[in-house]
Every structure is written in C-alpha cells, then in structure tokens.
Scaffold this motif. Sequence first.
Motif, short mmCIF file in Angstrom:
data_model
loop_
_atom_site.label_atom_id
_atom_site.label_comp_id
_atom_site.label_asym_id
_atom_site.label_seq_id
_atom_site.Cartn_x
_atom_site.Cartn_y
_atom_site.Cartn_z
N ALA A 1 0.87 -1.25 0.03
CA ALA A 1 -0.32 -0.02 0.05
C ALA A 1 0.98 1.49 0.50
CB ALA A 1 -0.58 -0.18 1.07
N LEU A 2 1.85 1.11 0.71
CA LEU A 2 3.07 2.77 0.61
C LEU A 2 4.33 2.20 -1.27
CD1 LEU A 2 4.42 4.92 1.85
CD2 LEU A 2 5.31 3.33 3.45
N THR A 3 4.01 4.06 -1.23
CA THR A 3 5.75 3.67 -2.09
C THR A 3 5.69 5.04 -2.06
OG1 THR A 3 3.81 2.75 -4.13
CG2 THR A 3 5.40 3.59 -5.24
N LEU A 4 7.47 4.86 -2.30
CA LEU A 4 8.21 6.10 -1.39
C LEU A 4 8.56 6.25 -3.35
CD1 LEU A 4 9.18 4.66 2.02
CD2 LEU A 4 7.75 6.06 0.83
N GLY A 5 9.40 7.66 -3.20
CA GLY A 5 10.05 7.81 -4.29
C GLY A 5 10.93 9.19 -4.51
N ALA A 6 11.98 9.10 -5.01
CA ALA A 6 12.95 10.20 -5.13
C ALA A 6 13.06 10.64 -6.65
CB ALA A 6 13.52 9.38 -4.27
N TRP A 7 13.27 12.03 -6.91
CA TRP A 7 13.43 11.92 -8.71
C TRP A 7 14.77 13.01 -8.21
CZ3 TRP A 7 11.76 9.80 -13.09
CH2 TRP A 7 12.27 10.63 -13.94
N ALA A 8 16.26 13.11 -9.24
CA ALA A 8 17.26 13.52 -8.65
C ALA A 8 17.43 13.70 -10.28
CB ALA A 8 18.02 13.25 -8.53
N ARG A 9 17.77 15.55 -10.80
CA ARG A 9 17.94 15.67 -11.86
C ARG A 9 19.25 16.57 -11.81
NH1 ARG A 9 15.77 16.94 -16.49
NH2 ARG A 9 15.98 19.29 -18.04
N HIS A 10 19.92 16.24 -12.88
CA HIS A 10 21.11 17.45 -12.99
C HIS A 10 21.32 18.14 -14.13
CE1 HIS A 10 25.44 19.08 -12.74
NE2 HIS A 10 25.25 18.63 -14.10
N VAL A 11 21.14 19.21 -14.32
CA VAL A 11 21.61 20.63 -15.94
C VAL A 11 22.76 20.37 -15.20
CG1 VAL A 11 20.44 21.85 -16.88
CG2 VAL A 11 18.94 20.41 -15.41
N ASP A 12 23.30 20.96 -16.14
CA ASP A 12 25.05 21.36 -16.62
C ASP A 12 24.43 23.00 -16.81
OD1 ASP A 12 27.51 21.42 -16.83
OD2 ASP A 12 27.70 20.52 -19.08
N LYS A 13 25.41 23.49 -16.63
CA LYS A 13 25.89 24.81 -16.90
C LYS A 13 25.42 25.26 -18.33
CE LYS A 13 30.74 25.98 -18.50
NZ LYS A 13 31.65 26.58 -18.32
N ALA A 14 24.79 26.98 -19.15
CA ALA A 14 24.19 27.38 -20.24
C ALA A 14 25.09 28.61 -20.03
CB ALA A 14 22.88 26.15 -20.36
#
Length: 715
Positions: free
Chosen positions: A634-647
């Motif tokens: 019944a339980l879902t744990l989540g994580a989302w990581a995002r990396h963006v280089d310089k522009a």
Amino acid sequence: MKHHRFKPATLALAVMGALSALGAQAAHAEDAKELPTISVSGERQKSTIPLDLPAATGSRLGTTIREIPASVDVISQELMQERGDRTMIEAVGKVTGMTGGRVGGSHVAFSARGFIENGVTWLYNGVRVPGSSNFSSRVLDTANYDRIEVLRGPAAVLNGEGGTGATINLISRAPSFDKQPFELDYAFSSYNSHRLHAGMGGAIKEDAVAYRADISTNRFGSNVHGERTELDRFTGSLLFKLSNTLKLTLELDRLHDDVEDLYYGTPLVNGRISKSLRRINYNNLTDNKYKSDTTWLRANLEWQVAPDVEVHNQAYYYDSFRDWRDVDDFTYIAGATPKVRRNTWADLDHDHQLVGNRLDALFKGTLAGMDNRFVVGTDINRTDFKTKRNGFPAGTEAPVDAYNPPSVSLSSGTSVFKTLARDVTIEQWSIFAEDQLSLTSKLKLVGGFRHDNFKTNWTYFDQAGAPKESKAHTFNSWRAGVVYDLMPDTTVYASYATAVEPGGSLVILNRNQSQLDLTTAKQFELGVKQGFWGGKGEWTAAAYDIEKRNVFVPDPARPTNRLAVGQQSSRGLELTLGLRPTRQWQLDGNIAYVHARYDDYSAGNPPVSFNGNQPRFVPRWLANLGVQYKPVEALTLGAWARHVDKAYINDANTLQLPSYTTLDLSADYTYSKTTQVGFRIRNATDALYAESAYGSTQVLIANPRTYELSLRMRF
C-alpha cells in the motif's frame, strides 16, 4: 464577448475530406470488414519505455516504437501521476535530453539536441499551429492528457517546417465504450496553491455513443511577490459508432489562463544570480495583464474501408486570444542604494485562428511478396493572425529601488499604447507518404517523403501606408531508415532525415526580415532499443549528428530582428533505462550529452567571430534518475534527482545559467481501492538555480523547497 472572423470558404476546405469520406462510406461500408474493438482492462503497461506500443508522433504507419528508426518517448497519464508532474513543463522536462521551462512572455520553451525556439515543435492531438513554435504554448495542467509523446530529432517529414530538435505531442483523454471510473483529484501545496481535477467517461448508448469529460482548475502562487496564476480547462469528446466500419469523434477543448504580476525574471548582479533579489517582482504594474482564452474543435473520422485499408480524417479549428501588458526588461544598477532600471513597457495582443483538414490512408499488404505498410495523405490549413502592439518602448521611469519597486500603471512608464500593427495570413498545403517494407522478418526499410507549399502575406499597419509583403516557400523533406532485429528483444536502426525551419516567428517578422529564406537541416542517427531480463527492463541508446545551414538568431540589440548564422551543428549521445527488478523496486533514468556549436557566425562592427561557441540555453549534460520503493503493497516511496549542466544565455558565451541538481521526494499511500493520499517535497535540498533566462540581463529563478499534500479518489 469577442467575435473572430471566420471564412466559410476556408471552412469548406477543412471539412471537405470528412464529408467525402462520409459520402463514400454510405456506398461501400457494408462490404468492408468490421472495425476492431480494442478493450483496455486493468492498468496500462507500467514500462517507462513502452517499446511494443505504437506512437503516432513518430510514424503514421501504426508501427511500434521498436520499429521506428528514431527516438520516441511516451509519458502516460499514469506515469505523470506517479512522478507528481503537475504541468507539461515538469513532465517533458524528465524526457531524455530535454530542458527548459517558462520564459516570460515567450510562454514555454525547451531545448533539445542543441536547438531552441522553432527547433522544438508543439502538437496538440497531432495538429501543429503554424507561424511559431512557442506562440501556442502555455503552462498546461497534465490532468487533461492521456499521454504526451516526444519525438527527438527532425520531424518535418511528418509535420512540415520546424522541429529539428524535437516534437512534443499533447494528446487528450479519449472516449471509450469501456466503463471508466469517476476521477477526483485534489492537491494543496505551498504558496496557498490548490489543484483540482474531475473526470469521467463511458458509454451513453451501448455500442453506439460514448463520451469523455475532464475539467481541471488551478490556483497557485510562487516564491515571487504578487505572482498568482489561474488555469482552467475543459476537454470533452463524443464517440459515435456510425456503423461497424465507421467511427466519428467530436472534441471540444477550452482553456483559460490568467496570471497576476507575471514573473519575468530577476536581474543579474555582476553576471550572477542574487539570492537577495529572488522574491522581488519588478513586473508589478497596477494594470498588469497576462492571459489567454483558447478553443480547439476537432472532428476525427476513422473508416475501415477494407480489412487492410484504413482512412483517417481530422478536421480542426483553433481560436486563441492572448493579451499582455507589462514591463519586462530589468537591469541592475549597483550603488549605496541598489537600483533597477525597468525598460520595455509592453502592451500587445494576439488574435489567432487556424482552420484545416488532414486526410490520410493506410494500406497493409505485400509488395513483391514482402510485407508492406504504406501511408499517403494530404494536409491543408489556413492561419489568420492579427496583433496590436505598442512597439515596446523604453520607459521614462527613473530607476527604482531594487528591493522595493513601486507598483505603477503602464502609463507611468510610457504614453504609447497598442494599436493594430500586423495582419498576417499563412495558407499551406502538403502531401506526404510513409512506407515500411519488410525485406525479411528481421530487416525492415522505412522511408518517408513530404512536399510542403505555404505562402505568408503580411500587412504592416505600424508603418506609413500599411505596406504589404508576401513570401512563398516550397520545400521537400524526407526520411530513410533501416531497422534490424538482432534478437527478438533487441533492435538496432540507422536513419537519415532532413528538415527546414523558418528564420523566425513568421507571424511577427519585421518587414525587412519577411523575405528570409528557410533554414535547412539534416540528421544522421544510429540507435539500439532492447528489452531484457524477461521483461523487467528496457534501455535505448541513440547517437546523432545534426547540421543546420542558413541559421538565424535574435539580434541582442533588437530581439525582433534576426541575425544570419552561416551554420550550426550538434552531435550527441542519449541513453535511457527502465528497470523493475522486483515488485518492490522500480528505477528510471536517462542521461544525454550534446556538443552544440556555431560553425560560421560573426556579428558586430567590427565583426566578432562566435565560431565554436555554444548556442544559448543548451547545456552539454543532462541527467535524470528516479527510484521507487514499496516496503509494503500500500505504500510507495519515491525520489527523483535531476542534474542540468551550465548553459549560456548569450552568443558570446560570457553570461551563463549555472549548473544545478535538484531532488524531489514523495510518499503515496493507498488507503483503499478508491482512495490514495500522497505527500511530496519538491526541490528538497532548497537549491538556488535559474531554469531559464529572459533577454541577456535577467534570469527566471525557480521556486525554493515546496510541499504538497494530495488526495486521489476513483469510484
């Protein structure tokens, strides 16, 4: 109430295909095979890389993603809910190699494979709005969509000019005769933000008429003083089963948005982001405007002419009125009491209509004893565009306190208000064809061709005598590829594609820019698509080389003008992975590298070479990683990581958006079969970063850490 001009002759062209198909059906339908009924039960495929599902954004042949010699992503409604994507900016931003966000008065902008602006095309249920890639884009809620499809790489062979970097297709929820639950979703989040969606569908009359209706409404704030956004949308459709071989779907899509004190950005201080200014809103006029009202009407006809022949016809009408009043250009002035100069006091609107019809036929059979699929079709449309504007004059206002800008009216900065400036029409027609020939059960040849002809007429009311200009363009686009199944679950491909783009936004080009030639592009791509581990994982990889000639970029001194760039190119590598090792764990990730550069570009007096420089808003590295874990069912744990280089934000590469990494956390608990509650922390590390820039002196700083509590109910 605003009334728009509507031309009966143009409408007749738009519906001609639908009427002819209906007339033909009366004579021949009884001899054709009954349309197949597709039933959907349970949950849709959970894979984030659905290799064995079709995607019309990549091909009209009805083939699977595995068989398309290109990079295609499908973001389902279920996937958007899992990831907590509230807007299409958040959803598309997780696609391999895609980055961008809101860009002030330019609405929404993304970069892909080294290209921005017209290099990324938007489709709405397969329909492109001609004239400019960004004009029709708004901040849209994901709740009304069945899925979002993204084709990376040139798509001119499918959609005409534009889209060298990517094509984003927003596809609404559709009616079905299957029973669909009543959906109710509510979320409360930081800055007194409220999001509500209700939707339902099913049969009105069994095996005769079905419907789908969704309504969403948002009221949300931001970290910036005074900014408050309203989003309201209704999408509704009716499906009529006219016979065993003929189906007609009628669609209505109504959208309204209104933003109070729209955030145009924070001025850079010595070329850097200033944390102390991140909450200040300099566009705080007492008579501020940023709003739009949009209506889409579509009629989709599906006719099974024979067991191996399908005809599809789509008639469409688009009507949008967009309205701005703001001050949007800010420059920081250092001193004992820091000041900000507010320039560009804008007053403008867009009155924009599109009417058209697309007709295509799919033939499945054999050619010289080999399985073959062939599509041929035509598209005809007309765009009408009027704009009133004040020319965006520099303000007469003295520099204001950087930390306490006064709220004034537009007339405090300028005495110039909007008047009719342009009246533009674009008349366009095209013919297109695609083919897939199976040389063997493992080896397929895929090809496509499109011929486009369009003519743009401008009347410049903002110049003496209201001069007229006209420019006609005729061009061919094509794509060729080979697909080979190394193993049952492993496919490799190679493709070559061409594309063209207009030199700028056609509907607002200045008179002296109206005769610009088209930009041409070509791309080579190699790739692999594989499912592995008994269906528990999928991965794709693509390497590409794109070259664009006769490129145009905005003039920093006069952004409505364009500067010629001889050539721009990009090379890159993209990797995508989906993995579900057990029922408890799921991992999704992607990484992209692009080496984009100007090959032949000089500007200024005396000329300064920008050869080798990186184009604006194009980071070299992009990476996403999402992890889900179910400690109990019944339980879902989540994580989302995002990396963006310089522009970089200028062609000289002297100003930049720093690289950043963000982390989102979530917990979803299924209380019962009908109820789920969720909690999310976005930007959990409270990173200070800018997601985009407006001009070369200011950046749009993203929200700090925010929280959300949500409720989902299904009955």
